[in-house]
Design a protein around this motif. Structure first.
Motif, PDB file in Angstrom:
ATOM      1  N   LEU A  95       0.842  -1.200   0.000  1.00  0.00           N
ATOM      2  CA  LEU A  95       0.000   0.000   0.000  1.00  0.00           C
ATOM      3  C   LEU A  95       0.876   1.249   0.000  1.00  0.00           C
ATOM      4  N   ASP A  96       0.561   2.206  -0.895  1.00  0.00           N
ATOM      5  CA  ASP A  96       1.153   3.545  -0.809  1.00  0.00           C
ATOM      6  C   ASP A  96       0.035   4.451  -0.314  1.00  0.00           C
ATOM      7  N   LEU A  97       0.143   4.899   0.951  1.00  0.00           N
ATOM      8  CA  LEU A  97      -0.969   5.575   1.619  1.00  0.00           C
ATOM      9  C   LEU A  97      -1.164   7.011   1.135  1.00  0.00           C
TER      10      LEU A  97
ATOM     11  N   ALA B  80       0.319  16.576  13.464  1.00  0.00           N
ATOM     12  CA  ALA B  80      -0.870  15.818  13.906  1.00  0.00           C
ATOM     13  C   ALA B  80      -1.345  14.903  12.769  1.00  0.00           C
ATOM     14  N   LEU B  81      -1.359  15.433  11.539  1.00  0.00           N
ATOM     15  CA  LEU B  81      -1.771  14.629  10.376  1.00  0.00           C
ATOM     16  C   LEU B  81      -0.779  13.485  10.134  1.00  0.00           C
ATOM     17  N   GLN B  82       0.503  13.784  10.237  1.00  0.00           N
ATOM     18  CA  GLN B  82       1.546  12.764  10.026  1.00  0.00           C
ATOM     19  C   GLN B  82       1.380  11.622  11.033  1.00  0.00           C
TER      20      GLN B  82
ATOM     21  N   ASP C  72      -1.366  10.732  12.633  1.00  0.00           N
ATOM     22  CA  ASP C  72      -2.583   9.956  12.345  1.00  0.00           C
ATOM     23  C   ASP C  72      -2.377   9.024  11.150  1.00  0.00           C
ATOM     24  N   LEU C  73      -1.642   9.504  10.136  1.00  0.00           N
ATOM     25  CA  LEU C  73      -1.387   8.659   8.961  1.00  0.00           C
ATOM     26  C   LEU C  73      -0.505   7.467   9.332  1.00  0.00           C
ATOM     27  N   LEU C  74       0.506   7.718  10.168  1.00  0.00           N
ATOM     28  CA  LEU C  74       1.392   6.606  10.556  1.00  0.00           C
ATOM     29  C   LEU C  74       0.643   5.607  11.443  1.00  0.00           C
TER      30      LEU C  74
ATOM     31  N   VAL D 110       4.320   5.325   3.952  1.00  0.00           N
ATOM     32  CA  VAL D 110       3.680   6.569   4.391  1.00  0.00           C
ATOM     33  C   VAL D 110       4.626   7.699   4.028  1.00  0.00           C
ATOM     34  N   ASP D 111       4.440   8.273   2.855  1.00  0.00           N
ATOM     35  CA  ASP D 111       5.265   9.415   2.434  1.00  0.00           C
ATOM     36  C   ASP D 111       4.439  10.650   2.782  1.00  0.00           C
ATOM     37  N   ALA D 112       4.590  11.098   4.013  1.00  0.00           N
ATOM     38  CA  ALA D 112       3.611  12.009   4.601  1.00  0.00           C
ATOM     39  C   ALA D 112       3.728  13.441   4.071  1.00  0.00           C
ATOM     40  N   PRO D 113       2.589  14.143   3.997  1.00  0.00           N
ATOM     41  CA  PRO D 113       2.653  15.578   3.685  1.00  0.00           C
ATOM     42  C   PRO D 113       3.474  16.266   4.767  1.00  0.00           C
ATOM     43  N   CYS D 114       4.382  17.166   4.382  1.00  0.00           N
ATOM     44  CA  CYS D 114       5.288  17.763   5.376  1.00  0.00           C
ATOM     45  C   CYS D 114       5.656  19.185   4.965  1.00  0.00           C
TER      46      CYS D 114
ATOM     47  N   ALA E 255      -2.638   2.185  -4.509  1.00  0.00           N
ATOM     48  CA  ALA E 255      -2.138   3.549  -4.323  1.00  0.00           C
ATOM     49  C   ALA E 255      -3.304   4.427  -3.890  1.00  0.00           C
ATOM     50  N   ASN E 256      -3.146   5.073  -2.740  1.00  0.00           N
ATOM     51  CA  ASN E 256      -4.213   5.908  -2.187  1.00  0.00           C
ATOM     52  C   ASN E 256      -3.753   7.359  -2.111  1.00  0.00           C
ATOM     53  N   GLU E 257      -4.654   8.275  -2.415  1.00  0.00           N
ATOM     54  CA  GLU E 257      -4.323   9.705  -2.358  1.00  0.00           C
ATOM     55  C   GLU E 257      -5.602  10.467  -2.032  1.00  0.00           C
ATOM     56  N   VAL E 258      -5.488  11.513  -1.198  1.00  0.00           N
ATOM     57  CA  VAL E 258      -6.705  12.191  -0.752  1.00  0.00           C
ATOM     58  C   VAL E 258      -7.250  13.187  -1.775  1.00  0.00           C
ATOM     59  N   GLN E 259      -6.377  13.753  -2.611  1.00  0.00           N
ATOM     60  CA  GLN E 259      -6.847  14.783  -3.547  1.00  0.00           C
ATOM     61  C   GLN E 259      -7.091  14.171  -4.930  1.00  0.00           C
ATOM     62  N   PRO E 260      -8.340  14.274  -5.424  1.00  0.00           N
ATOM     63  CA  PRO E 260      -8.669  13.611  -6.690  1.00  0.00           C
ATOM     64  C   PRO E 260      -7.726  13.984  -7.843  1.00  0.00           C
ATOM     65  N   HIS E 261      -7.344  15.268  -7.952  1.00  0.00           N
ATOM     66  CA  HIS E 261      -6.489  15.619  -9.102  1.00  0.00           C
ATOM     67  C   HIS E 261      -5.115  14.982  -8.964  1.00  0.00           C
ATOM     68  N   ARG E 262      -4.687  14.740  -7.734  1.00  0.00           N
ATOM     69  CA  ARG E 262      -3.393  14.071  -7.556  1.00  0.00           C
ATOM     70  C   ARG E 262      -3.526  12.557  -7.789  1.00  0.00           C
ATOM     71  N   THR E 263      -4.710  11.999  -7.531  1.00  0.00           N
ATOM     72  CA  THR E 263      -4.932  10.584  -7.863  1.00  0.00           C
ATOM     73  C   THR E 263      -4.767  10.391  -9.365  1.00  0.00           C
TER      74      THR E 263
HETATM   75  C1  LIG Z   1       4.816  14.090   0.161  1.00  0.00           C
HETATM   76  S1  LIG Z   1       3.419  13.930  -0.854  1.00  0.00           S
HETATM   77  C2  LIG Z   1       3.589  12.291  -1.482  1.00  0.00           C
HETATM   78  C3  LIG Z   1       4.512  12.211  -2.647  1.00  0.00           C
HETATM   79  C4  LIG Z   1       4.414  10.876  -3.366  1.00  0.00           C
HETATM   80  N1  LIG Z   1       4.593   9.758  -2.475  1.00  0.00           N
HETATM   81  C5  LIG Z   1       5.399  10.760  -4.519  1.00  0.00           C
HETATM   82  O1  LIG Z   1       6.487  10.189  -4.330  1.00  0.00           O
HETATM   83  O2  LIG Z   1       5.077  11.217  -5.607  1.00  0.00           O
HETATM   84  C6  LIG Z   1       2.128  13.742   0.293  1.00  0.00           C
HETATM   85  C7  LIG Z   1       0.782  13.456  -0.326  1.00  0.00           C
HETATM   86  O3  LIG Z   1      -0.122  13.150   0.727  1.00  0.00           O
HETATM   87  C8  LIG Z   1      -1.390  13.600   0.352  1.00  0.00           C
HETATM   88  N2  LIG Z   1      -2.233  13.640   1.556  1.00  0.00           N
HETATM   89  C9  LIG Z   1      -2.434  14.652   2.414  1.00  0.00           C
HETATM   90  N3  LIG Z   1      -3.312  14.283   3.361  1.00  0.00           N
HETATM   91  C10 LIG Z   1      -3.645  12.999   3.112  1.00  0.00           C
HETATM   92  C11 LIG Z   1      -4.534  12.085   3.721  1.00  0.00           C
HETATM   93  N4  LIG Z   1      -5.224  12.412   4.812  1.00  0.00           N
HETATM   94  N5  LIG Z   1      -4.666  10.868   3.171  1.00  0.00           N
HETATM   95  C12 LIG Z   1      -3.966  10.525   2.063  1.00  0.00           C
HETATM   96  N6  LIG Z   1      -3.130  11.355   1.431  1.00  0.00           N
HETATM   97  C13 LIG Z   1      -2.965  12.581   1.958  1.00  0.00           C
HETATM   98  C14 LIG Z   1      -1.099  14.934  -0.292  1.00  0.00           C
HETATM   99  O4  LIG Z   1      -2.176  15.353  -1.096  1.00  0.00           O
HETATM  100  C15 LIG Z   1       0.162  14.624  -1.079  1.00  0.00           C
HETATM  101  O5  LIG Z   1      -0.164  14.227  -2.370  1.00  0.00           O
END
Ligand SMILES: C[S@@+](CC[C@H](N)C(=O)[O-])C[C@H]1O[C@@H](n2cnc3c(N)ncnc32)[C@H](O)[C@@H]1O
Length: 504
Positions: A304-306, A407-409, A411-413, A377-381, A330-338
Motif C-alpha cells: 500500500l502507498d498511503l 498531527a496529520l503525520q 494519524d497517517l502513521l 507513508v510518504d507524509a505531507p510535510c 495507491a491511495n491519495e486524498v486529492q482527486p487531481h493528484r490521484t
Molecule cells: C509528500 S506527498 C507524497 C509524494 C508521493 N509519495 C510521490 O512520491 O510522488 C504527500 C501526499 O499526501 C497527500 N495527503 C495529504 N493528506 C492525506 C490524507 N489524509 N490521506 C492521504 N493522502 C494525503 C497529499 O495530497 C500529497 O499528495
C-alpha cells in the motif's frame, strides 16, 4: 557568495560547451520579437516573481508553461530559469543588500519594484552577468513594467549594488545581522531564522556536527541535479544513460536505479516520455527501495502507498512489485493528484496495480486492518528538506504549519501501522528533517498504536539502506535505527526514513 557561473556573454547568457561547439539554440521567437521591448527571458522571470509574490503561485508550476507559451527555449529558457529560481532562493540575502543600497527598509519599497531590484541583484551578485548588461536590461524592464520614475530608482539602487563585489556585500550584510552567528547565517545564506535553528537542531538530533549548518544552507541554495529513476523491469540505467546521449548521464552512487543528468531536458528522453523512467530525487528512490527490501515475516504480496500523489514513489514501488509478483494499492486524498498517480503508473504492468483510489489515508487502518504486507507513508510535510527544488517554499512556511502537519503525520502513521499485518513493514518518510515531523511523530505514533494493542520493532534502517547502495558507502549514523539524508552530505533532498515492523 559564490557566483553560479562566470561565463556569461554581454546579454548575460551562459557561454557553455554547446556554444563553443557551434550547437547554440536560439529562442524560437522571431528576431523582431526578441528585441522588441525588454528581454523576454528577464520579463518571464519577473512575471514568475510577481505570480509567486502576488498570487501565492509555485514557481515550478508557473515557469515551464510560461516559457512554452512565449516560445522561450534553449539558452534563453535556461537563463530565465536560473534568474527566477535563483532570485527566489536568495531573496533574503538580496533584500538585505537592497536595504543597504537603497538606504531604506525593503518593506517600504513597492512590491513590483522590489522584485525588479531582486532580479537585478541576482544578476550582479549571483550570476556574474556583466554589470552594464545587468543594470541596463533590468532598468529597461523596470521602465516597461513600472514606468520612468520607478526605473530611475531601480537604476540608482542597482548602480550602488554593482559598485561592490559579492564578497564585500556579504561582509556588510553579515555585520548588519549583529553578533548571533545563526542570524548572520540566516541573512547570508538566505533562510528564515526559524528554519536555520530547526535545521541545526535536526543535524544535532541525527548525530551530525552543528557546524555543518553553513554547508547545509549553502547546499539548499544550489540548483539540484536532475535525477532520473530507471524503473526496474521497465528500463535499465544503461538504457537511460544511452538515451540521454554522449556523456550527459551517469549512474547514481546511492540508488541502483538512479541516473544523474548533467544537462538537457529530461522530458525529451523516450523512457521518461513513456513512463518507464521518471524524474525523481535519488534520496526518494533510495527510501522507496528500502521499503521493498526491508526484511518481513510471512507473505509479501500486497503493498500500500498511503499518500501516493503525484506518484513518483508509487511508480517505483509498482515496478518492483511487478518483478516480484506482488501488487500495489495507491491511495491519495486529492482527486487531481490521484489522476497524476494513474499517469505515473501508465507503464507498469496492469497486474502489478490492484487499485488507484482517492481516500483519506487516516481511515485505511480501521477500514482494512492488517490487510497489507508493506506500507509506504510518504507524509505531507513542510518540505524543509527539499528547499533546493521549491525556491519560494522557505518564505511560505511558518512554525505554525508544524502543529497541523505533525498531527496529520501521526494519524497517517497510526493508520499505516494498523493497515499492515503482524510481520509486515511500514516505511515512514518525509522530505523534511525537522525533528517534530520525523523522530517525534514516530515516537508518538508508536506509543498511540501501543494503546490499541499494536506492537512494533524498529528495524535497522541504516543497514537496509546501506545494502541497497552500490558499494554500500553511504555516510549514515549507525547508532540510530532511522536514516536522515542531507543535501550537503549525500547530494539528495533531506529525506527521513524510519522502517518499522509490526510484531503484534
Ligand atoms: C509528500 S506527498 C507524497 C509524494 C508521493 N509519495 C510521490 O512520491 O510522488 C504527500 C501526499 O499526501 C497527500 N495527503 C495529504 N493528506 C492525506 C490524507 N489524509 N490521506 C492521504 N493522502 C494525503 C497529499 O495530497 C500529497 O499528495
Amino acid at each position: 557568495m559564490s557566483p553560479a557561473d562566470d561565463r556569461r556573454d554581454a546579454s548575460g547568457r551562459q557561454r557553455g560547451a554547446a556554444r563553443s561547439q557551434g550547437r547554440t539554440q536560439r529562442s524560437a521567437a522571431a528576431p523582431s520579437q526578441r528585441r522588441r521591448g525588454s528581454d523576454p527571458a528577464r520579463t518571464a522571470a519577473y512575471d514568475v516573481l510577481r505570480s509567486v509574490d502576488g498570487s501565492d503561485a509555485y514557481a515550478n508550476l508557473v515557469l515551464p508553461p510560461l516559457l512554452r507559451e512565449r516560445r522561450i527555449t534553449g539558452r534563453d529558457a535556461a537563463f530565465a530559469t536560473e534568474l527566477a529560481y535563483g532570485t527566489l532562493r536568495l531573496r533574503g540575502r538580496y533584500d538585505a543588500v537592497i536595504a543597504q543600497a537603497a538606504n531604506r527598509e525593503v518593506g517600504t519599497i513597492d512590491a513590483p519594484a522590489l522584485d525588479v531590484l531582486r532580479l537585478g541583484a541576482h544578476q550582479l551578485l549571483g550570476m556574474r552577468v556583466p554589470a552594464h548588461a545587468a543594470v541596463s536590461e533590468t532598468v529597461g524592464l523596470a521602465r516597461e513594467q513600472l514606468g520612468t520614475g520607478p526605473s530611475q530608482f531601480v537604476n540608482a539602487v542597482l548602480r550602488t549594488v554593482g559598485r561592490s563585489s559579492p564578497h564585500e556585500w556579504e561582509q556588510r550584510i553579515r555585520d548588519s545581522a549583529g553578533d548571533d552567528e545563526l542570524a548572520q547565517l540566516a541573512v547570508v545564506q538566505s533562510h528564515p531564522l526559524w528554519v536555520v535553528r530547526a535545521l541545526r537542531e535536526a543535524l544535532v538530533g541525527n548525530g551530525r556536527d552543528a557546524g555543518e549548518i553553513g554547508a547545509l544552507l549553502a547546499a539548499d541554495n544550489a540548483a539540484p541535479r536532475v535525477t532520473i529513476v530507471a524503473r526496474p523491469g521497465l528500463a535499465g540505467t544503461d538504457e537511460v544513460v544511452e538515451d540521454a546521449g554522449d556523456g550527459v548521464g551517469t549512474v547514481g552512487a546511492l540508488a541502483p536505479t538512479a541516473v544523474i543528468l548533467s544537462g538537457g531536458d529530461p522530458a525529451a528522453l523516450d523512457s521518461v516520455r513513456d513512463g518507464r523512467a521518471g524524474v525523481q530525487d535519488e534520496g526518494s528512490q533510495l527510501v522507496t527501495l528500502a521499503l521493498t527490501d526491508a526484511p518481513l515475516d510471512g507473505p509479501d504480496e500486497r503493498w500500500l502507498d498511503l499518500c501516493a500523489g503525484p506518484g513518483g514513489k508509487a511508480a517505483l514501488l509498482a515496478a518492483v512489485a511487478g518483478e516480484r509478483g506482488a501488487r500495489i494499492v495507491a491511495n491519495e486524498v486529492q482527486p487531481h493528484r490521484t489522476r497524476l498517480v494513474e499517469q505515473a503508473l501508465r507503464a507498469v504492468p496492469a497486474d502489478a496495480v490492484e487499485d488507484v483510489r482517492t481516500g483519506d489515508g487516516r481511515t485505511v487502518g480501521t477500514d482494512e486492518p492488517g490487510a497489507y504486507d508493506r506500507v509506504m507513508v510518504d507524509a505531507p510535510c513542510t518540505g524543509l528538506g527539499a528547499l533546493r527544488r521549491r525556491p519560494e517554499a522557505r518564505w511560505r512556511r511558518t512554525p505554525a504549519d508544524l502543529a497541523s502537519l505533525s498531527a496529520l503525520q501521526r494519524d497517517l502513521l497510526v493508520s499505516a501501522l494498523q493497515a499492515v499485518r503482524p510481520g509486515g513493514v511500514v516505511a515512514y518518510v518525509t522530505c523534511s528533517p525537522h525533528l517534530v515531523e520525523t523522530q517525534l511523530v514516530v515516537k508518538d505514533a508508536v506509543r498511540a498504536v501501543g494503546r490499541l494493542g499494536v506492537e512494533v520493532d524498529h528495524l535497522d534502517t541504516p543497514a537496509v539502506v546501506r545494502a541497497i547502495a552500490p558499494g554500500g558507502a553511504v555516510d549514515l549514523d549507525d547508532t540510530r535505527t532511522d536514516v536522515q539524508l542531507w543535501p550537503h552530505v549525500h547530494g539528495t533532498d533531506a529525506m527521513h526514513l524510519t522502517l518499522l515492523r509490526r510484531t503484534r
